[in-house]
Motif scaffolding. Structure first.
Motif, PDB file in Angstrom:
ATOM      1  N   ALA A 258       8.387 -10.877  -0.135  1.00  0.00           N
ATOM      2  CA  ALA A 258       7.811  -9.615  -0.595  1.00  0.00           C
ATOM      3  C   ALA A 258       8.387  -8.438   0.184  1.00  0.00           C
ATOM      4  O   ALA A 258       8.720  -7.392  -0.391  1.00  0.00           O
TER       5      ALA A 258
ATOM      6  N   TRP B 214      10.803  -5.272  -1.278  1.00  0.00           N
ATOM      7  CA  TRP B 214      10.442  -3.866  -1.052  1.00  0.00           C
ATOM      8  C   TRP B 214      11.584  -3.117  -0.378  1.00  0.00           C
ATOM      9  O   TRP B 214      11.915  -1.990  -0.766  1.00  0.00           O
TER      10      TRP B 214
ATOM     11  N   GLY C  57       3.003  -6.042  -2.516  1.00  0.00           N
ATOM     12  CA  GLY C  57       2.742  -6.760  -3.754  1.00  0.00           C
ATOM     13  C   GLY C  57       2.732  -8.266  -3.534  1.00  0.00           C
ATOM     14  O   GLY C  57       3.278  -8.787  -2.559  1.00  0.00           O
TER      15      GLY C  57
END
Length: 348
Positions: free
Chosen positions: A146, A150, A78
């Motif tokens: 990011a 995650w 993302g």
């Protein structure tokens, strides 16, 4: 399923942890600081992703696959962190045909830029610009954050910040932490950058790099926002420029602005030298304001000069190299570790 233990929360450690977790392995990721760690050598505004290696079709083919790796990672993790703005490198005119031949064998798209396509950047005499349109720039800090987000959400991942590794049993695949406790795994990856050489036999060379951040004149801001990354530039062909965009500054680095050092404590007074180098890279250097000069360190393998992966023990692997090459090739290391973890799981 294997138990994978990773020390170091820079890009290699983080991306390898993501790949191993997705492959079904249990992962423990630890770091001497927070995760991700702003003190890691991976932290920076941007890193170039490029593939062309004239004279080496195999390396070009492998590096070309990195574009696909990073696009898949962006979709998974993302956030927008891969700016596919292309990369231009300057090559002597008599080597251009050979470069295109290598690219064709690797199925890498290339284009030859007209001489006036980069009016604000100095190219060496008798050099031409070769454009890799599928390449680009990674927003490095966005990548790390990011990946950290995650990993925090994945049930098979254990994050252990503020855990310093002080010893390694390479034969047994165990790490000793600063509090005296031991951790082990079916496979261990040391991705602690320049500090790796303090833990295992990993011959490296430490460099101190001066990086210059510039603000272009307002009337050129739109041009620079769309400009590709540019390398092998300047009068001496040693410069790299990362264009501004997505909140970043124009970044300049060069092999002329770095030197081998023995320790992190060595310092330099390089602002004046940096200003002089800017004058050799840009066509109207007086119009650019230096926003910051940053001193950082990166390490390379002492034998290859690159970002080699070493095996200090039967189940222990180490990557001491950092810097731009280490960043862009992190997914390749992660894939290799996943293959090794799968083999370790079958053998267990």
């Amino acid at each position: 399923m294997s138990r994978v233990l990773i020390a170091g929360a820079g890009v290699t450690g983080l991306i390898t942890a993501v790949r191993c977790a997705r492959a079904g392995h249990r992962v423990t990721l630890l770091d001497r600081g927070p995760i991700p760690n702003p003190a890691a050598g991976s932290f920076d505004q941007h890193r170039a992703v490029r593939a062309l290696a004239p004279g080496d079709p195999a390396a070009t083919r492998a590096a070309a696959a990195l574009h696909r790796h990073w696009l898949r990672l962006q979709a998974l993790l993302g956030g927008e962190f891969y700016r596919r703005i292309g990369v231009v490198t300057a090559w002597p005119a008599d080597l251009v045909d050979a470069a295109f031949e290598v690219a064709a064998r690797a199925e890498l798209p290339l284009a030859l830029l007209p001489p006036k396509a980069l009016p604000h950047i100095v190219l060496p005499d008798r050099h031409l610009g070769i454009h890799e349109p599928e390449a680009g720039v990674l927003l490095a800090e966005r990548v790390l954050h990011a990946a950290g987000r995650w990993l925090r959400a994945h049930p098979a991942v254990t994050l252990r910040p503020w855990c310093t590794v002080v010893g390694v049993d390479a034969d047994a695949g165990r790490l000793t932490l600063h509090d005296g406790t031991d951790l082990g795994g079916d496979l261990v990856l040391l991705a602690t950058g320049a500090w790796t050489r303090d833990l295992v036999e990993a011959p490296t060379v430490l460099h101190r790099q001066t990086t210059v951040y510039l603000r272009p004149p307002a009337e050129l801001s739109e041009w620079w926002e769309q400009a590709p990354s540019a390398g092998r530039i300047g009068a001496d062909g040693t410069g790299w420029l990362m264009p501004p965009g997505a909140g970043t500054l124009l970044k300049l680095s060069s092999s002329e602005l770095c030197r081998p050092v023995d320790t992190f404590a060595e310092t330099d007074d390089t602002r004046a030298i940096a200003r002089q180098y800017v004058d050799r890279i840009l066509t109207e250097p007086h119009r650019y304001r230096i926003a910051a000069v940053k001193q950082c360190h990166y390490s390379v393998d002492a034998v290859t000069g690159g970002a080699a992966l070493a095996q200090p023990g039967p189940a222990v692997w180490a990557r001491a190299a950092t810097g731009g090459d280490g960043f862009r090739t992190a997914p390749l290391v992660a894939d290799h570790i996943v293959e090794l973890a799968a083999a370790a799981g079958l053998a267990a």
